[in-house]
Design a protein around this motif. Structure first.
Motif, mmCIF file in Angstrom:
data_model
loop_
_atom_site.group_PDB
_atom_site.id
_atom_site.type_symbol
_atom_site.label_atom_id
_atom_site.label_comp_id
_atom_site.label_asym_id
_atom_site.label_seq_id
_atom_site.Cartn_x
_atom_site.Cartn_y
_atom_site.Cartn_z
ATOM 1 N N ASP A 190 -39.257 -16.704 -30.143
ATOM 2 C CA ASP A 190 -39.844 -17.784 -30.938
ATOM 3 C C ASP A 190 -40.636 -18.682 -29.991
ATOM 4 N N ARG A 192 -40.968 -21.764 -30.233
ATOM 5 C CA ARG A 192 -40.150 -22.975 -30.063
ATOM 6 C C ARG A 192 -38.913 -22.562 -29.273
ATOM 7 N N ARG A 195 -35.451 -23.763 -30.101
ATOM 8 C CA ARG A 195 -34.892 -23.159 -31.311
ATOM 9 C C ARG A 195 -34.329 -21.784 -30.989
ATOM 10 N N GLU A 209 -40.080 -16.877 -25.291
ATOM 11 C CA GLU A 209 -41.291 -17.179 -26.029
ATOM 12 C C GLU A 209 -42.098 -15.892 -26.196
ATOM 13 N N GLU A 319 -43.959 -29.405 -37.587
ATOM 14 C CA GLU A 319 -43.790 -28.558 -36.405
ATOM 15 C C GLU A 319 -42.655 -29.040 -35.517
ATOM 16 N N ASP A 320 -41.844 -29.968 -35.989
ATOM 17 C CA ASP A 320 -40.777 -30.527 -35.173
ATOM 18 C C ASP A 320 -39.681 -29.480 -34.955
ATOM 19 N N PRO A 321 -39.441 -29.053 -33.698
ATOM 20 C CA PRO A 321 -38.416 -28.040 -33.441
ATOM 21 C C PRO A 321 -37.005 -28.530 -33.716
#
Length: 330
Positions: A190, A192, A195, A209, A319-321
């Motif tokens: 991911d 993020r 996350r 990533e 878009e806040d992880p």
């Protein structure tokens, strides 16, 4: 939702459930990307009918039953399937209600959903929970059923190398399901990265990533894609080994990167797709939840009153992880 971008709150009197129906008092309802599509008006034509009360991920308690329904259901905790399959077409008779050819019909999209204090649905769609079940966690059993459908299609085997692409709600639930198959490796991918790293507490062995996965192309026996991002279907196929298996559960928007048919053919890669969940997958998810194999509560980051629907949609669309699963509490 009267139309895209326009919502209102209304007080209504609930009609008694009809023959074969139940009315459920909603305890909690999850907000997902498809609800954001309903709000924005970007859901594909034919897959929403305005005006509509959204909400297809929910948990609650049966409060009234209609004619022909066992009265012992009253007071029981439950979740319920969303698809209103016709039950008479060839696909339904095969037990694949999510492939019903009788026309798309689903709670929260073409029928009134669970962003309300009560929901009426056919009793045949209920999955009754143990009396001690945590209804807060159970609100995530709809996405869990989708992941269960993916797991049943994937047929994971002990000792396999497995990758999960996407660390949203579906991805983290997939990690929990797949970790139970005793994989040799369980990678989560991911952008993020924080996350993705959450998945290591749920059974993943590594988080990366997308930009750091090039050396891993062709390594995995099984790849489960859960993100629906523009490139994730293509990237998942690249991660699969020759003769490997890929299951796509994310729903990309038009214009997503295509899968190379030459790569698939030469590599003899099997690709399966999942949209929604048949009854068998629901039953599997409920069993996994009640035996403790699934622990959805760890995914919940926000719980808001129904009146903060617009804020909930904005959180899911941001878009806040730090934002995981958002619940509405009527």
């Amino acid at each position: 939702m009267e139309r895209p971008g326009a919502h209102r709150f209304a007080e209504v009197s609930h009609a008694p459930p009809g023959p074969g129906e139940v009315r459920v008092a909603v305890f909690a309802a999850g907000v997902c990307a498809s609800d954001r599509e309903v709000y924005a008006g970007t859901r594909a034509e034919g897959y929403v009918r305005y005006p509509v009360v959204p909400g297809h991920e929910w948990s609650g308690t049966v409060e009234e039953v209609g004619e022909g329904v066992d009265p012992a259901l009253v007071g029981r905790k439950a979740v319920g399937e969303g698809f209103r399959a016709c039950l008479v077409c060839d696909r339904c008779r095969e037990g694949a209600g999510s492939l019903c050819v009788g026309g798309y019909d689903e709670t929260g999209f073409t029928r009134p959903g669970a962003f309300a204090d009560a929901l009426t649905l056919p009793a045949r769609l209920l999955h009754v929970l143990d009396d001690g079940a945590d209804l807060r966690s159970a609100a995530l059993l709809e996405p869990a059923a989708v992941v269960a459908a993916a797991a049943l299609a994937a047929e994971p085997r002990p000792g396999e190398r497995i990758a999960v692409v996407g660390a949203g709600t579906l991805g983290l639930l997939a990690v929990q399901f797949l970790a139970a198959s005793s994989p040799a490796e369980l990678l989560v991918v991911d952008p993020r990265i924080e996350r993705a790293r959450q998945a290591t507490a749920m059974g993943a062995t590594e988080a990366r990533e997308p930009a750091a996965t090039g050396e891993l192309h062709g390594r995995y026996d099984l790849v489960v894609e859960t993100a629906g991002a523009p490139t994730t279907a293509r990237d998942s196929c690249l991660l699969a080994r020759r003769g490997g298996r890929v299951v796509l559960t994310g729903l990309p928007e038009p214009g997503a990167a295509g899968i190379d048919p030459i790569h698939l053919t030469v590599g003899q890669i099997t690709v399966r797709t999942v949209f929604g969940a048949p009854s068998a997958a629901w039953a599997y998810a409920v069993r996994a939840f009640e035996t403790g194999l699934l622990a959805p509560a760890a995914l919940i980051t926000h719980e808001l009153p129904l009146e903060e629907f617009a804020r909930a949609v904005a959180l899911v669309g941001g878009e806040d992880p730090e934002v995981g699963k958002v619940l509405l509490r009527p």
